[in-house]
Write an enzyme that holds these catalytic residues in place. Structure first.
Site, PDB file in Angstrom:
ATOM      1  N   LYS A  13      14.160   5.373  41.631  1.00  0.00           N
ATOM      2  CA  LYS A  13      15.240   4.557  41.714  1.00  0.00           C
ATOM      3  C   LYS A  13      15.827   5.359  43.748  1.00  0.00           C
ATOM      4  O   LYS A  13      16.215   3.757  44.317  1.00  0.00           O
ATOM      5  CB  LYS A  13      16.647   5.836  40.871  1.00  0.00           C
ATOM      6  CG  LYS A  13      16.284   5.814  39.692  1.00  0.00           C
ATOM      7  CD  LYS A  13      17.024   6.475  38.780  1.00  0.00           C
ATOM      8  CE  LYS A  13      17.003   8.180  39.019  1.00  0.00           C
ATOM      9  NZ  LYS A  13      15.530   8.334  38.501  1.00  0.00           N
ATOM     10  N   ARG A  86      24.203   9.657  35.320  1.00  0.00           N
ATOM     11  CA  ARG A  86      23.259  10.703  35.094  1.00  0.00           C
ATOM     12  C   ARG A  86      23.836  11.131  33.384  1.00  0.00           C
ATOM     13  O   ARG A  86      22.540  10.987  32.558  1.00  0.00           O
ATOM     14  CB  ARG A  86      22.680  11.661  35.249  1.00  0.00           C
ATOM     15  CG  ARG A  86      21.124  11.458  35.970  1.00  0.00           C
ATOM     16  CD  ARG A  86      21.265  12.467  36.610  1.00  0.00           C
ATOM     17  NE  ARG A  86      19.391  12.723  36.765  1.00  0.00           N
ATOM     18  CZ  ARG A  86      18.673  12.849  37.950  1.00  0.00           C
ATOM     19  NH1 ARG A  86      19.598  12.102  38.872  1.00  0.00           N
ATOM     20  NH2 ARG A  86      17.694  12.903  38.142  1.00  0.00           N
ATOM     21  N   ARG A 120       3.667  11.817  43.711  1.00  0.00           N
ATOM     22  CA  ARG A 120       4.421  11.543  44.173  1.00  0.00           C
ATOM     23  C   ARG A 120       4.799  12.547  45.555  1.00  0.00           C
ATOM     24  O   ARG A 120       4.229  13.789  44.420  1.00  0.00           O
ATOM     25  CB  ARG A 120       5.860  11.619  43.642  1.00  0.00           C
ATOM     26  CG  ARG A 120       7.110  11.794  44.458  1.00  0.00           C
ATOM     27  CD  ARG A 120       8.515  10.983  44.205  1.00  0.00           C
ATOM     28  NE  ARG A 120       8.980  11.895  42.994  1.00  0.00           N
ATOM     29  CZ  ARG A 120      10.362  11.280  42.291  1.00  0.00           C
ATOM     30  NH1 ARG A 120      10.574  10.396  42.870  1.00  0.00           N
ATOM     31  NH2 ARG A 120      11.096  12.599  41.863  1.00  0.00           N
ATOM     32  N   ARG A 152       8.251  17.995  45.717  1.00  0.00           N
ATOM     33  CA  ARG A 152       9.433  18.766  44.202  1.00  0.00           C
ATOM     34  C   ARG A 152       8.862  19.221  43.428  1.00  0.00           C
ATOM     35  O   ARG A 152       7.855  19.420  43.055  1.00  0.00           O
ATOM     36  CB  ARG A 152       9.763  17.216  44.254  1.00  0.00           C
ATOM     37  CG  ARG A 152      10.710  16.421  45.172  1.00  0.00           C
ATOM     38  CD  ARG A 152      11.480  15.468  44.693  1.00  0.00           C
ATOM     39  NE  ARG A 152      12.161  15.536  43.260  1.00  0.00           N
ATOM     40  CZ  ARG A 152      12.962  14.662  43.073  1.00  0.00           C
ATOM     41  NH1 ARG A 152      13.083  13.278  43.422  1.00  0.00           N
ATOM     42  NH2 ARG A 152      13.048  14.898  41.854  1.00  0.00           N
ATOM     43  N   ARG A 163      12.022  16.650  31.677  1.00  0.00           N
ATOM     44  CA  ARG A 163      13.037  16.374  32.251  1.00  0.00           C
ATOM     45  C   ARG A 163      13.058  14.340  31.523  1.00  0.00           C
ATOM     46  O   ARG A 163      14.270  13.817  31.633  1.00  0.00           O
ATOM     47  CB  ARG A 163      12.634  16.083  33.928  1.00  0.00           C
ATOM     48  CG  ARG A 163      12.846  16.718  34.844  1.00  0.00           C
ATOM     49  CD  ARG A 163      11.913  16.669  36.301  1.00  0.00           C
ATOM     50  NE  ARG A 163      13.022  15.569  36.660  1.00  0.00           N
ATOM     51  CZ  ARG A 163      12.195  15.123  37.723  1.00  0.00           C
ATOM     52  NH1 ARG A 163      10.737  15.293  38.317  1.00  0.00           N
ATOM     53  NH2 ARG A 163      12.365  13.851  38.516  1.00  0.00           N
TER      54      ARG A 163
HETATM   55  P1  AMP Z   1      16.506  13.165  41.758  1.00  0.00           P
HETATM   56  O1  AMP Z   1      16.478  13.636  43.021  1.00  0.00           O
HETATM   57  O2  AMP Z   1      17.875  12.286  40.992  1.00  0.00           O
HETATM   58  O3  AMP Z   1      15.842  13.543  40.207  1.00  0.00           O
HETATM   59  O4  AMP Z   1      17.390  14.826  41.237  1.00  0.00           O
HETATM   60  C1  AMP Z   1      17.047  15.426  40.804  1.00  0.00           C
HETATM   61  C2  AMP Z   1      17.807  16.954  39.758  1.00  0.00           C
HETATM   62  O5  AMP Z   1      18.968  16.358  40.668  1.00  0.00           O
HETATM   63  C3  AMP Z   1      17.805  16.228  38.503  1.00  0.00           C
HETATM   64  O6  AMP Z   1      17.079  16.726  38.142  1.00  0.00           O
HETATM   65  C4  AMP Z   1      18.995  17.583  37.960  1.00  0.00           C
HETATM   66  O7  AMP Z   1      18.455  18.688  37.851  1.00  0.00           O
HETATM   67  C5  AMP Z   1      19.988  17.227  38.886  1.00  0.00           C
HETATM   68  N1  AMP Z   1      20.545  16.048  39.234  1.00  0.00           N
HETATM   69  C6  AMP Z   1      21.163  14.938  40.282  1.00  0.00           C
HETATM   70  N2  AMP Z   1      22.026  13.748  40.015  1.00  0.00           N
HETATM   71  C7  AMP Z   1      22.195  14.994  38.865  1.00  0.00           C
HETATM   72  C8  AMP Z   1      23.348  14.355  38.674  1.00  0.00           C
HETATM   73  N3  AMP Z   1      24.352  12.935  38.227  1.00  0.00           N
HETATM   74  N4  AMP Z   1      24.037  14.588  37.387  1.00  0.00           N
HETATM   75  C9  AMP Z   1      23.266  16.369  36.769  1.00  0.00           C
HETATM   76  N5  AMP Z   1      22.561  16.802  37.560  1.00  0.00           N
HETATM   77  C10 AMP Z   1      22.055  16.077  38.948  1.00  0.00           C
END
Ligand code: AMP
Length: 207
Positions: A13, A86, A120, A152, A163
């Site tokens: 993404k 999400r 990554r 990360r 996840r």
């Molecule tokens: P990402 O960088 O998009 O993979 O997001 C990393 C983490 O941020 C996710 O695993 C969630 O813990 C949190 N997070 C990001 N976006 C959301 C969302 N829309 N709703 C809830 N948690 C989120």
């Protein structure tokens, strides 16, 4: 256009959103990046979000909806939402007051995700945010801006499977939700970033 990218962790993404930003000048809104920035700055949001992100859990809907609503107020059109919505609830709340043009679903299976995420590495510079894969780039500084790369916390193997389970339960229902609205564009995301971007250009932009 107002775009959303939906996909499992590791589906690409952020990478696709970065390509859309650099080629078409779209604003890239990544809720994950916003949360990580808050964690770094130790804001109240960051303090609450930190343990949740470390364990691969979602932050509460109310919190993320508030963050995104405020962000959308600042934005003009031509943006891409990466990581939001999400949950089905987030999708329903968003569609109540925001008209979305297309939802890109990055389709990928778990074996590819696991390999990708454990390899990554991310650029630490928030202005750059470049994403690398150790298979193709095995250095510890960013080739674009020279800043250090980091892994990360939630890209460790034990967190990835959790996840993915959360994704299947909470996020995957959005695929049916947006299909029913006639907005979904499915793209096979198991290839290279270039292949995914080419598909995007063909199916979404019509190039
Ligand atoms: P990402 O960088 O998009 O993979 O997001 C990393 C983490 O941020 C996710 O695993 C969630 O813990 C949190 N997070 C990001 N976006 C959301 C969302 N829309 N709703 C809830 N948690 C989120």
């Amino acid at each position: 256009m107002r775009l959303i990218i939906v996909g499992a962790p590791g589906s690409g993404k952020g990478t696709l959103a970065g390509c859309i930003k650099s080629k078409y000048g779209y604003t890239h809104v990544s809720t994950g990046d916003i949360l990580r920035e808050n964690i770094k700055l130790e804001t109240p949001i960051g303090l609450l979000a930190k343990p949740l992100l470390q364990e691969g859990k979602f932050v509460p809907d109310e919190m993320i909806i508030e963050i995104v609503k405020n962000k959308l107020l600042e934005l003009k059109d031509d943006y891409v939402l990466d990581g939001f919505p999400r949950t089905l609830n987030q999708g329903i709340v968003l569609s109540a007051d925001t008209e979305i043009d297309k939802v890109i679903f990055l389709d990928i299976n778990y074996d590819v995700i696991l390999k990708r995420l454990t390899n990554r590495r991310n650029c630490i510079n928030p202005e750059c945010k470049a994403i690398y894969n150790l298979n193709s780039y095995n250095k510890d500084t960013c080739e674009i801006c020279g800043a250090p790369l980091f892994q990360r916390d939630d890209d460790k193997e034990e967190v990835i499977s959790h996840r993915y389970e959360v994704y299947k339960l909470e996020t995957a229902p959005l695929v049916d939700f947006y299909t029913a609205k006639g907005l979904l564009v499915r793209i096979d995301a198991s290839g290279t970033p270039d292949q995914t971007f080419e598909e995007f250009k063909k199916l979404v932009i019509g190039e």
